[in-house]
Design a protein around this motif. Structure first.
Motif, PDB file in Angstrom:
ATOM      1  N   PRO A  46       6.967 -23.185   4.109  1.00 25.25           N
ATOM      2  CA  PRO A  46       7.320 -22.025   3.280  1.00 25.25           C
ATOM      3  C   PRO A  46       8.662 -22.170   2.576  1.00 25.25           C
ATOM      4  CG  PRO A  46       6.460 -21.326   5.410  1.00 25.25           C
ATOM      5  CD  PRO A  46       6.676 -22.805   5.498  1.00 25.25           C
ATOM      6  N   GLU A  47       9.597 -22.874   3.172  1.00 24.68           N
ATOM      7  CA  GLU A  47      10.932 -22.979   2.570  1.00 24.68           C
ATOM      8  C   GLU A  47      10.898 -23.686   1.226  1.00 24.68           C
ATOM      9  OE1 GLU A  47      13.541 -21.449   3.645  1.00 24.68           O
ATOM     10  OE2 GLU A  47      12.413 -20.672   5.366  1.00 24.68           O
ATOM     11  N   THR A  48       9.975 -24.628   1.069  1.00 21.80           N
ATOM     12  CA  THR A  48       9.857 -25.346  -0.204  1.00 21.80           C
ATOM     13  C   THR A  48       8.686 -24.823  -1.034  1.00 21.80           C
ATOM     14  OG1 THR A  48       8.459 -27.072   0.788  1.00 21.80           O
ATOM     15  CG2 THR A  48      10.836 -27.423   0.831  1.00 21.80           C
ATOM     16  N   GLY A  49       7.990 -23.832  -0.509  1.00 22.99           N
ATOM     17  CA  GLY A  49       6.847 -23.278  -1.227  1.00 22.99           C
ATOM     18  C   GLY A  49       5.607 -24.138  -1.175  1.00 22.99           C
ATOM     19  N   ALA A  50       5.544 -25.068  -0.204  1.00 23.75           N
ATOM     20  CA  ALA A  50       4.384 -25.954  -0.072  1.00 23.75           C
ATOM     21  C   ALA A  50       3.419 -25.379   0.962  1.00 23.75           C
ATOM     22  CB  ALA A  50       4.831 -27.359   0.337  1.00 23.75           C
ATOM     23  N   TYR A  51       2.365 -24.747   0.488  1.00 22.36           N
ATOM     24  CA  TYR A  51       1.344 -24.172   1.363  1.00 22.36           C
ATOM     25  C   TYR A  51       0.023 -24.906   1.148  1.00 22.36           C
ATOM     26  CZ  TYR A  51       4.415 -20.066   1.888  1.00 22.36           C
ATOM     27  OH  TYR A  51       5.460 -19.215   2.150  1.00 22.36           O
ATOM     28  N   PHE A  52      -0.698 -25.112   2.257  1.00 20.61           N
ATOM     29  CA  PHE A  52      -2.000 -25.780   2.181  1.00 20.61           C
ATOM     30  C   PHE A  52      -3.091 -24.985   2.891  1.00 20.61           C
ATOM     31  CE2 PHE A  52       1.324 -28.937   1.793  1.00 20.61           C
ATOM     32  CZ  PHE A  52       0.926 -29.654   0.688  1.00 20.61           C
ATOM     33  N   THR A  53      -2.711 -23.889   3.541  1.00 25.56           N
ATOM     34  CA  THR A  53      -3.686 -23.023   4.205  1.00 25.56           C
ATOM     35  C   THR A  53      -3.410 -21.572   3.830  1.00 25.56           C
ATOM     36  OG1 THR A  53      -2.300 -22.877   6.199  1.00 25.56           O
ATOM     37  CG2 THR A  53      -4.029 -24.564   6.181  1.00 25.56           C
ATOM     38  N   ARG A  54      -4.481 -20.800   3.856  1.00 26.52           N
ATOM     39  CA  ARG A  54      -4.368 -19.366   3.531  1.00 26.52           C
ATOM     40  C   ARG A  54      -4.071 -18.625   4.843  1.00 26.52           C
ATOM     41  NH1 ARG A  54      -9.121 -19.003   2.329  1.00 26.52           N
ATOM     42  NH2 ARG A  54      -9.754 -17.876   4.183  1.00 26.52           N
ATOM     43  N   ASP A  55      -2.783 -18.508   5.158  1.00 28.28           N
ATOM     44  CA  ASP A  55      -2.339 -17.917   6.422  1.00 28.28           C
ATOM     45  C   ASP A  55      -1.467 -16.699   6.122  1.00 28.28           C
ATOM     46  OD1 ASP A  55      -1.281 -17.237   8.869  1.00 28.28           O
ATOM     47  OD2 ASP A  55      -0.941 -19.297   9.509  1.00 28.28           O
ATOM     48  N   PRO A  56      -2.041 -15.489   6.146  1.00 23.50           N
ATOM     49  CA  PRO A  56      -1.263 -14.298   5.780  1.00 23.50           C
ATOM     50  C   PRO A  56      -0.077 -14.040   6.698  1.00 23.50           C
ATOM     51  CG  PRO A  56      -3.395 -13.675   6.716  1.00 23.50           C
ATOM     52  CD  PRO A  56      -3.433 -15.153   6.498  1.00 23.50           C
ATOM     53  N   ALA A  57      -0.220 -14.370   7.990  1.00 20.32           N
ATOM     54  CA  ALA A  57       0.880 -14.128   8.922  1.00 20.32           C
ATOM     55  C   ALA A  57       2.081 -15.004   8.575  1.00 20.32           C
ATOM     56  CB  ALA A  57       0.423 -14.400  10.361  1.00 20.32           C
ATOM     57  N   LEU A  58       1.828 -16.261   8.213  1.00 23.86           N
ATOM     58  CA  LEU A  58       2.910 -17.181   7.854  1.00 23.86           C
ATOM     59  C   LEU A  58       3.614 -16.710   6.587  1.00 23.86           C
ATOM     60  CD1 LEU A  58       4.259 -19.967   8.466  1.00 23.86           C
ATOM     61  CD2 LEU A  58       2.602 -20.955   6.884  1.00 23.86           C
ATOM     62  N   ALA A 105       5.647 -13.515   7.314  1.00 25.72           N
ATOM     63  CA  ALA A 105       6.860 -13.804   8.076  1.00 25.72           C
ATOM     64  C   ALA A 105       7.934 -14.429   7.180  1.00 25.72           C
ATOM     65  CB  ALA A 105       6.530 -14.743   9.244  1.00 25.72           C
ATOM     66  N   HIS A 106       7.524 -15.315   6.292  1.00 25.98           N
ATOM     67  CA  HIS A 106       8.499 -15.976   5.413  1.00 25.98           C
ATOM     68  C   HIS A 106       9.185 -14.978   4.487  1.00 25.98           C
ATOM     69  CE1 HIS A 106      10.373 -18.862   2.770  1.00 25.98           C
ATOM     70  NE2 HIS A 106       9.705 -18.377   1.730  1.00 25.98           N
ATOM     71  N   PHE A 107       8.426 -14.028   3.956  1.00 25.50           N
ATOM     72  CA  PHE A 107       8.993 -13.061   3.007  1.00 25.50           C
ATOM     73  C   PHE A 107       9.490 -11.784   3.684  1.00 25.50           C
ATOM     74  CE2 PHE A 107       6.169 -15.422  -0.017  1.00 25.50           C
ATOM     75  CZ  PHE A 107       7.173 -15.880  -0.853  1.00 25.50           C
ATOM     76  N   GLY A 108       9.381 -11.713   5.004  1.00 23.45           N
ATOM     77  CA  GLY A 108       9.859 -10.542   5.723  1.00 23.45           C
ATOM     78  C   GLY A 108       9.044  -9.295   5.439  1.00 23.45           C
ATOM     79  N   LEU A 109       7.737  -9.445   5.341  1.00 22.65           N
ATOM     80  CA  LEU A 109       6.857  -8.309   5.057  1.00 22.65           C
ATOM     81  C   LEU A 109       6.374  -7.690   6.363  1.00 22.65           C
ATOM     82  CD1 LEU A 109       4.669 -10.028   2.303  1.00 22.65           C
ATOM     83  CD2 LEU A 109       6.753  -8.677   1.978  1.00 22.65           C
ATOM     84  N   LEU A 131       0.828  -1.200   0.000  1.00 17.57           N
ATOM     85  CA  LEU A 131       0.000   0.000   0.000  1.00 17.57           C
ATOM     86  C   LEU A 131       0.864   1.251   0.000  1.00 17.57           C
ATOM     87  CD1 LEU A 131      -2.630  -1.102   2.710  1.00 17.57           C
ATOM     88  CD2 LEU A 131      -2.652  -1.541   0.244  1.00 17.57           C
ATOM     89  N   ASP A 132       0.246   2.385  -0.219  1.00 18.80           N
ATOM     90  CA  ASP A 132       0.984   3.658  -0.208  1.00 18.80           C
ATOM     91  C   ASP A 132       1.615   3.918   1.156  1.00 18.80           C
ATOM     92  OD1 ASP A 132       0.335   4.148  -2.833  1.00 18.80           O
ATOM     93  OD2 ASP A 132      -1.406   5.405  -2.366  1.00 18.80           O
ATOM     94  N   SER A 133       1.005   3.379   2.211  1.00 19.34           N
ATOM     95  CA  SER A 133       1.521   3.584   3.565  1.00 19.34           C
ATOM     96  C   SER A 133       2.778   2.760   3.829  1.00 19.34           C
ATOM     97  CB  SER A 133       0.450   3.201   4.589  1.00 19.34           C
ATOM     98  OG  SER A 133       0.163   1.804   4.523  1.00 19.34           O
ATOM     99  N   GLY A 134       3.075   1.803   2.952  1.00 18.19           N
ATOM    100  CA  GLY A 134       4.217   0.922   3.162  1.00 18.19           C
ATOM    101  C   GLY A 134       3.821  -0.413   3.759  1.00 18.19           C
ATOM    102  N   ALA A 135       2.570  -0.530   4.213  1.00 14.45           N
ATOM    103  CA  ALA A 135       2.084  -1.787   4.774  1.00 14.45           C
ATOM    104  C   ALA A 135       1.719  -2.749   3.646  1.00 14.45           C
ATOM    105  CB  ALA A 135       0.883  -1.527   5.667  1.00 14.45           C
ATOM    106  N   TYR A 136       1.631  -4.036   3.998  1.00  4.90           N
ATOM    107  CA  TYR A 136       1.332  -5.072   3.016  1.00  4.90           C
ATOM    108  C   TYR A 136       0.008  -5.767   3.335  1.00  4.90           C
ATOM    109  CZ  TYR A 136       6.176  -4.771   1.371  1.00  4.90           C
ATOM    110  OH  TYR A 136       7.373  -4.331   0.855  1.00  4.90           O
ATOM    111  N   VAL A 137      -0.702  -6.120   2.286  1.00  2.00           N
ATOM    112  CA  VAL A 137      -1.905  -6.949   2.391  1.00  2.00           C
ATOM    113  C   VAL A 137      -1.723  -8.113   1.430  1.00  2.00           C
ATOM    114  CG1 VAL A 137      -4.401  -7.094   2.061  1.00  2.00           C
ATOM    115  CG2 VAL A 137      -3.386  -4.998   2.978  1.00  2.00           C
ATOM    116  N   ILE A 138      -1.907  -9.333   1.935  1.00  2.00           N
ATOM    117  CA  ILE A 138      -1.804 -10.511   1.078  1.00  2.00           C
ATOM    118  C   ILE A 138      -3.103 -10.652   0.293  1.00  2.00           C
ATOM    119  CG2 ILE A 138      -1.403 -12.991   0.988  1.00  2.00           C
ATOM    120  CD1 ILE A 138       0.970 -11.399   2.026  1.00  2.00           C
TER     121      ILE A 138
END
Length: 244
Positions: free
Chosen positions: A166-178, A181-185, A113-120
C-alpha cells in the motif's frame, strides 16, 4: 511339464491382476470425484447467475456486516448511495486476460455512506495509460452518487501473487480490509462492491468488470479418468490373452 506350466500361468497373472484392480479402482474414484465436482460447480454457477441477475436489493446495514459470511453475500446484487472519496483511490493491477483484453487496473474507491461507514467500490477497469487520475478527471465523480453492483468477498491470493504494498500503491488483490487500514477508513465493510456497467463521464473507469464466466471442465476430467480405467483393463486383458 504341462501341469506345471498350467499352474504357473495363474500365478503369473495374479500380481498384474491385483495391480490392475487397484489402479482401476483409483482411476474410477477420481472420475466419480470429478462428477461430484461437476454437480458442485453447476450449482455454484447457477447460484451466481441468479444473484447477479436479480434486481438490486438494499445493502445490508452496517450492524450486520460482522456476521455476514461470504457464502451468504458473494455476487449479491445490491444498491447503495454515498459520496466517493476520490483522493483515496487504490489501483489493483490486472494482466490481460479474462474480462480484461489489455493490462490495466481495477479502480477501487471508498464510498462514504450517510451513516459515516465506508464501502470500497470497484468502479471498473482502466488501461495502463489511464492509471493517473489526472488522465480521467471527468470520471472523478463528486457529490452524492447512487451505485448498483455485486457484493464481493476479499480476493484470495496464491503462491504466484505478488505481495501488496500500500505504501507504494502496488496492489494485486482486491482486499477491502487492507485498503481501509492503509487510508484509515473506519468503520469499513469487510466486502467490496463491483459496480455495474453504467455511463461514466469521460468513459473511465469502465464498470461491469466482474468476471462471470467460469471454466467448468469437470465432465471432461471425469471422462478422462474413466477412459484411463477402461484402457488399463483393456491392457490387462491383452496381457492375459498373450499369456494364456
Amino acid at each position: 511339464m504341462t501341469r506345471t506350466l498350467t499352474k504357473e500361468r495363474p500365478a503369473r497373472l495374479l500380481w498384474p491382476a491385483i495391480a490392475t484392480l487397484l489402479g482401476c479402482a483409483f482411476l474410477t474414484a477420481l472420475g466419480v470425484w470429478q462428477l461430484h465436482r461437476l454437480a458442485w460447480k453447476e450449482g455454484l454457477i447457477a447460484q451466481i447467475e441468479t444473484r447477479a441477475k436479480a434486481p438490486p436489493s438494499a445493502l445490508p446495514p452496517e450492524s450486520q456486516w460482522a456476521q455476514l459470511r461470504p457464502d451468504d453475500y458473494e455476487y449479491r446484487h445490491v444498491e447503495l448511495t454515498g459520496v466517493f472519496d476520490n483522493g483515496k483511490e487504490a489501483l489493483i493491477f490486472r494482466p490481460a486476460g479474462g474480462a480484461a483484453r489489455q493490462p490495466g487496473y481495477l479502480v477501487l474507491t471508498p464510498l462514504r455512506l450517510d451513516s459515516g461507514a465506508y464501502v470500497i467500490v470497484n468502479r471498473g477497469f482502466a488501461p495502463l495509460d489511464r492509471k493517473d487520475p489526472g488522465s480521467r478527471p471527468q470520471g472523478q465523480v463528486e457529490g452524492e452518487t447512487h451505485i448498483t453492483g455485486l457484493m464481493r468477498q476479499p480476493e484470495s491470493r496464491n503462491l504466484f501473487t505478488p505481495a501488496d504494498d500500500p505504501e507504494t500503491g502496488a496492489y494485486f488483490t482486491r482486499d477491502p480490509a487492507l485498503i481501509a487500514a492503509h487510508f484509515g477508513l473506519s468503520p469499513a465493510a469487510p466486502f467490496s462492491i463491483d459496480a455495474d456497467a453504467a455511463p461514466i463521464p469521460g468513459g473511465w473507469p469502465q464498470g461491469g468488470a466482474t468476471e462471470l464466466v467460469f471454466p467448468n471442465n469437470h465432465l471432461s476430467y471425469a471422462l478422462t479418468w474413466f477412459g484411463l480405467a477402461f484402457a488399463l483393463v483393456a491392457v490387462f486383458v491383452v496381457f492375459a490373452w498373450q499369456n494364456r
